[in-house]
Motif scaffolding. Structure first.
Motif, mmCIF file in Angstrom:
data_model
loop_
_atom_site.group_PDB
_atom_site.id
_atom_site.type_symbol
_atom_site.label_atom_id
_atom_site.label_comp_id
_atom_site.label_asym_id
_atom_site.label_seq_id
_atom_site.Cartn_x
_atom_site.Cartn_y
_atom_site.Cartn_z
ATOM 1 N N ASN A 64 23.796 8.067 45.053
ATOM 2 C CA ASN A 64 24.784 7.940 43.972
ATOM 3 C C ASN A 64 25.867 9.013 44.068
ATOM 4 O OD1 ASN A 64 23.824 5.658 42.455
ATOM 5 N ND2 ASN A 64 22.108 6.911 41.775
ATOM 6 N N SER A 65 25.494 10.204 44.531
ATOM 7 C CA SER A 65 26.489 11.267 44.680
ATOM 8 C C SER A 65 27.503 10.923 45.764
ATOM 9 C CB SER A 65 25.791 12.589 45.020
ATOM 10 O OG SER A 65 24.893 12.960 43.998
ATOM 11 N N LEU A 66 27.026 10.401 46.887
ATOM 12 C CA LEU A 66 27.947 10.020 47.956
ATOM 13 C C LEU A 66 28.828 8.853 47.539
ATOM 14 C CD1 LEU A 66 25.764 10.246 51.205
ATOM 15 C CD2 LEU A 66 27.302 11.952 50.220
ATOM 16 N N THR A 67 28.253 7.901 46.821
ATOM 17 C CA THR A 67 29.052 6.761 46.365
ATOM 18 C C THR A 67 30.114 7.206 45.374
ATOM 19 O OG1 THR A 67 27.071 5.380 46.623
ATOM 20 C CG2 THR A 67 28.911 4.444 45.407
ATOM 21 N N ALA A 68 29.808 8.195 44.538
ATOM 22 C CA ALA A 68 30.785 8.686 43.565
ATOM 23 C C ALA A 68 31.977 9.349 44.242
ATOM 24 C CB ALA A 68 30.112 9.673 42.607
ATOM 25 N N LEU A 69 31.783 9.889 45.444
ATOM 26 C CA LEU A 69 32.895 10.537 46.147
ATOM 27 C C LEU A 69 33.929 9.544 46.641
ATOM 28 C CD1 LEU A 69 30.935 13.232 48.203
ATOM 29 C CD2 LEU A 69 32.256 13.552 46.100
ATOM 30 N N GLY A 70 33.547 8.262 46.739
ATOM 31 C CA GLY A 70 34.513 7.231 47.104
ATOM 32 C C GLY A 70 35.100 7.413 48.490
ATOM 33 N N ASP A 71 36.409 7.216 48.601
ATOM 34 C CA ASP A 71 37.072 7.274 49.907
ATOM 35 C C ASP A 71 37.312 8.705 50.381
ATOM 36 O OD1 ASP A 71 38.919 7.914 48.013
ATOM 37 O OD2 ASP A 71 40.415 6.423 48.613
ATOM 38 N N ILE A 72 36.797 9.684 49.655
ATOM 39 C CA ILE A 72 36.866 11.054 50.166
ATOM 40 C C ILE A 72 36.052 11.170 51.452
ATOM 41 C CG2 ILE A 72 36.278 13.461 49.646
ATOM 42 C CD1 ILE A 72 36.793 12.890 46.730
ATOM 43 N N LEU A 73 34.975 10.406 51.514
ATOM 44 C CA LEU A 73 34.145 10.368 52.720
ATOM 45 C C LEU A 73 34.599 9.256 53.642
ATOM 46 C CD1 LEU A 73 30.586 10.781 51.138
ATOM 47 C CD2 LEU A 73 32.000 12.558 52.172
ATOM 48 N N GLU A 74 34.367 9.413 54.897
ATOM 49 C CA GLU A 74 34.638 8.359 55.867
ATOM 50 C C GLU A 74 33.442 7.413 55.928
ATOM 51 O OE1 GLU A 74 35.512 10.110 59.595
ATOM 52 O OE2 GLU A 74 37.323 11.145 58.891
ATOM 53 N N CYS A 127 18.124 -7.968 36.673
ATOM 54 C CA CYS A 127 19.463 -8.266 36.144
ATOM 55 C C CYS A 127 20.536 -7.491 36.901
ATOM 56 C CB CYS A 127 19.523 -7.921 34.654
ATOM 57 S SG CYS A 127 18.503 -8.978 33.603
ATOM 58 N N GLY A 128 20.216 -6.290 37.358
ATOM 59 C CA GLY A 128 21.186 -5.506 38.108
ATOM 60 C C GLY A 128 21.502 -6.081 39.471
ATOM 61 N N GLN A 129 20.649 -6.982 39.980
ATOM 62 C CA GLN A 129 20.891 -7.604 41.282
ATOM 63 C C GLN A 129 21.689 -8.905 41.184
ATOM 64 O OE1 GLN A 129 19.904 -6.010 44.091
ATOM 65 N NE2 GLN A 129 19.129 -4.392 42.743
ATOM 66 N N LEU A 130 22.013 -9.348 39.980
ATOM 67 C CA LEU A 130 22.679 -10.639 39.812
ATOM 68 C C LEU A 130 24.196 -10.586 39.972
ATOM 69 C CD1 LEU A 130 20.674 -12.126 36.797
ATOM 70 C CD2 LEU A 130 20.402 -12.642 39.229
ATOM 71 N N PRO A 131 24.910 -9.627 39.382
ATOM 72 C CA PRO A 131 26.371 -9.696 39.369
ATOM 73 C C PRO A 131 26.970 -9.724 40.769
ATOM 74 C CG PRO A 131 25.586 -8.023 37.845
ATOM 75 C CD PRO A 131 24.416 -8.441 38.659
ATOM 76 N N ALA A 132 28.059 -10.444 40.890
ATOM 77 C CA ALA A 132 28.803 -10.502 42.144
ATOM 78 C C ALA A 132 30.062 -9.653 42.016
ATOM 79 C CB ALA A 132 29.158 -11.952 42.478
ATOM 80 N N GLY A 133 30.757 -9.507 43.123
ATOM 81 C CA GLY A 133 32.021 -8.795 43.079
ATOM 82 C C GLY A 133 31.871 -7.312 43.296
ATOM 83 N N PRO A 134 32.896 -6.543 42.955
ATOM 84 C CA PRO A 134 32.922 -5.107 43.260
ATOM 85 C C PRO A 134 31.991 -4.261 42.400
ATOM 86 C CG PRO A 134 34.861 -5.724 41.988
ATOM 87 C CD PRO A 134 34.156 -7.006 42.314
ATOM 88 N N HIS A 135 31.383 -4.857 41.371
ATOM 89 C CA HIS A 135 30.515 -4.083 40.485
ATOM 90 C C HIS A 135 29.052 -4.109 40.925
ATOM 91 C CE1 HIS A 135 34.061 -3.949 38.074
ATOM 92 N NE2 HIS A 135 33.967 -5.207 37.668
ATOM 93 N N PRO A 148 37.253 2.525 41.001
ATOM 94 C CA PRO A 148 37.966 2.922 39.783
ATOM 95 C C PRO A 148 37.352 4.205 39.215
ATOM 96 C CG PRO A 148 37.438 0.585 39.735
ATOM 97 C CD PRO A 148 36.718 1.155 40.919
ATOM 98 N N LEU A 149 38.144 4.918 38.456
ATOM 99 C CA LEU A 149 37.698 6.207 37.934
ATOM 100 C C LEU A 149 36.462 6.053 37.063
ATOM 101 C CD1 LEU A 149 38.267 9.221 37.809
ATOM 102 C CD2 LEU A 149 39.755 8.788 35.814
ATOM 103 N N TRP A 150 36.402 4.989 36.272
ATOM 104 C CA TRP A 150 35.253 4.823 35.380
ATOM 105 C C TRP A 150 33.967 4.588 36.168
ATOM 106 C CZ3 TRP A 150 32.326 0.367 35.223
ATOM 107 C CH2 TRP A 150 32.874 -0.772 35.825
ATOM 108 N N GLN A 151 34.079 3.910 37.317
ATOM 109 C CA GLN A 151 32.893 3.720 38.147
ATOM 110 C C GLN A 151 32.434 5.043 38.770
ATOM 111 O OE1 GLN A 151 32.783 0.636 41.046
ATOM 112 N NE2 GLN A 151 33.337 -1.002 39.613
ATOM 113 N N THR A 152 33.408 5.871 39.119
ATOM 114 C CA THR A 152 33.050 7.191 39.655
ATOM 115 C C THR A 152 32.242 7.982 38.645
ATOM 116 O OG1 THR A 152 35.054 7.224 41.013
ATOM 117 C CG2 THR A 152 33.971 9.334 40.585
ATOM 118 N N TYR A 153 32.685 7.965 37.368
ATOM 119 C CA TYR A 153 31.943 8.650 36.318
ATOM 120 C C TYR A 153 30.535 8.051 36.154
ATOM 121 C CZ TYR A 153 36.293 10.943 34.898
ATOM 122 O OH TYR A 153 37.424 11.701 34.870
ATOM 123 N N CYS A 154 30.440 6.730 36.278
ATOM 124 C CA CYS A 154 29.131 6.076 36.149
ATOM 125 C C CYS A 154 28.188 6.507 37.267
ATOM 126 C CB CYS A 154 29.299 4.561 36.146
ATOM 127 S SG CYS A 154 30.081 3.890 34.656
#
Length: 342
Positions: free
Chosen positions: A59-69, A237-245, A8-14
Motif C-alpha cells: 500500500n505504501s508503494l502504491t500510494a507513491l504513484g508515478d513517483i516510482l518507476e 465485495c472488494g474484488q467486484l468493482p471494475a475500472g481504476p478503483h 487521484p489525490l484522494w486515492q493516494t490518501y486512501c
C-alpha cells in the motif's frame, strides 16, 4: 498491479490510510501472538506478521504513484512479494480454527481431537492437516506466474490483476485471442477465489463453534464470532468493482479481512483463557476432594474406627499421652478443628 501509476489525490490518501491500518494491525498481532495457544504455531508467530508487513509495503508503494518507476527495483520487489499475501491469509484462518478446535477437543474439518491432541494420526489425518499448506504453495506459484507473465500464450493481458471480477469474462473480443486472451485474468483471480471460498467455510465453522461450543455463552447467534464471516464478505465485495478503483477496493478488502481476524483473535483469547481457568478450577476441586478424603480418614482414626499406628498405641501415635488412654477432650478438639478445615 498499479505500482508506478498515477492516482487521484484522494486515492493516494486512501492507500496511505490502508498502510497505516495494516501497520497498526501488525503491532496488534505481535502482541496477540504472545498468548500461550499461539506460541507453537509458526504461522501466527512468523507468517501472519510478515504478511501484514507485506500489505503495508504494498500500500505504501502504491500510494507513491508515478513517483516510482513501474519497472524499477521497488516495483519488482512488490511483484515478487505480493503473491505471498493471499495464501498466507488462507493458512492463518485455517490455523486459528485448527488451534481452537484442538484445544477444546472439538472435531474440525474431518480431523478428530481428544484431550487437546490430534488422534488417529495416519495418512488421511496428515493430508487433512497439511492440505491447506500445499494449496497455499500452489497459489503462490500461480500468483508468481501471473505477475511475471510466465504463461506461454500468444496474447498477454496487461489488465490481469487490475480489473474486478465483473470484467474478468468481459471483452473477449477486445482482449484478443478468445478464451486464451482471458487466461491471465482468470489466473489472477484464482488465489482470491480460493481465499474467499475457504474463508467462508472456516468462518461458518468458527461461527458455529462460538454459538454452540464456546466457554463464553452468547444469548444470540448474532455474536462476535460472526466477524470473520463479515470480513470475508467484505473481501469478496472488494474484488467486484471494475475500472481504476479495483486496486483500492481489493486492498481495502484484504485489510478489512485482517481486521476481522484481529477481532476474532480477541474472542479466541477470551475463550482459551476461560478454558484454562475452568481447567485450573477443576484441578483445585480435585485437590480439595483428595484432601477431604484424607481428613475424613484422620477423623475416623481419632474416633477409633481406624488409625495407622504402625505398632504404636493410638494415644502415643497421636501424641495424647505416654501410652495410657487418650484424652477425650483433646480428641474432640482435634476433630472440631478438622471439621472447620473441611
Amino acid at each position: 498491479m498499479s505500482i508506478g501509476v498515477s492516482h487521484p489525490l484522494w486515492q493516494t490518501y486512501c492507500f496511505v490510510g490502508l498502510a497505516v491500518v495494516d501497520f497498526c494491525l501488525f503491532l496488534r498481532v505481535l502482541v496477540r501472538c504472545r498468548q500461550p495457544h499461539y506460541r507453537e504455531s509458526k504461522i501466527f508467530r512468523v507468517l501472519f506478521p510478515s504478511s501484514l508487513l507485506l500489505m503495508t509495503y504494498d500500500n505504501s508503494l502504491t500510494a507513491l504513484g508515478d513517483i516510482l518507476e513501474s519497472d524499477g527495483p521497488m516495483a519488482k520487489s512488490a511483484f515478487v512479494l505480493h503473491p505471498f499475501i493471499v495464501p498466507t491469509l488462507i493458512m492463518v484462518t485455517f490455523e486459528m480454527a485448527y488451534i481452537v478446535h484442538k484445544k477444546r477437543s472439538v472435531n474440525f474439518c474431518g480431523i478428530q481431537f481428544d484431550e487437546g491432541r490430534r488422534v488417529k494420526v495416519g495418512l488421511k489425518s496428515w493430508i487433512l492437516r497439511n492440505a491447506v499448506f500445499c494449496l497455499s504453495t500452489a497459489l503462490i506459484v500461480t500468483g508468481a506466474v501471473v505477475n511475471f507473465d510466465l504463461v506461454h500464450s500468444s496474447h498477454v493481458d496487461d489488465t490481469a490483476g487490475n480489473v474486478g471480477l465483473l470484467r474478468v469474462f468481459e471483452g473477449v473480443t477486445e482482449a484478443g485471442g478468445g478464451v486464451e486472451g482471458q487466461v491471465h485474468r482468470i489466473l489472477a483471480f484464482v488465489p482470491v477465489a480460493f481465499l474467499v471460498t475457504s474463508n467462508l467455510y472456516v468462518a461458518i465453522i468458527m461461527w458455529m463453534y462460538g454459538s454452540n461450543s464456546s466457554m463464553i455463552i452468547h444469548a444470540s447467534w448474532l455474536n462476535p464470532w460472526v466477524c470473520q464471516f463479515i470480513g470475508t464478505v467484505g473481501l469478496a465485495c472488494g474484488q467486484l468493482p471494475a475500472g481504476p478503483h479495483f486496486k483500492l477496493t481489493s486492498n481495502a478488502g484484504e485489510s478489512f479481512l485482517v481486521l476481522s481476524i484481529a477481532f476474532l483473535m480477541n474472542e479466541v483469547d477470551r475463550d482459551m483463557s476461560a478454558a484454562r481457568e475452568f481447567t485450573d478450577f477443576l484441578g483445585v476441586i480435585e485437590g480439595k476432594t483428595n484432601s477431604r478424603d484424607e481428613n475424613r480418614q484422620i477423623k475416623a482414626s481419632i474416633r477409633g474406627v481406624k488409625a495407622p499406628t504402625h505398632g504404636l498405641s493410638k494415644s502415643k501415635f497421636w501424641g495424647f499421652g505416654n501410652g495410657g488412654g487418650a484424652d477425650p477432650g483433646k480428641q474432640a478438639m482435634v476433630v472440631q478443628n478438622l471439621d472447620v478445615a473441611l
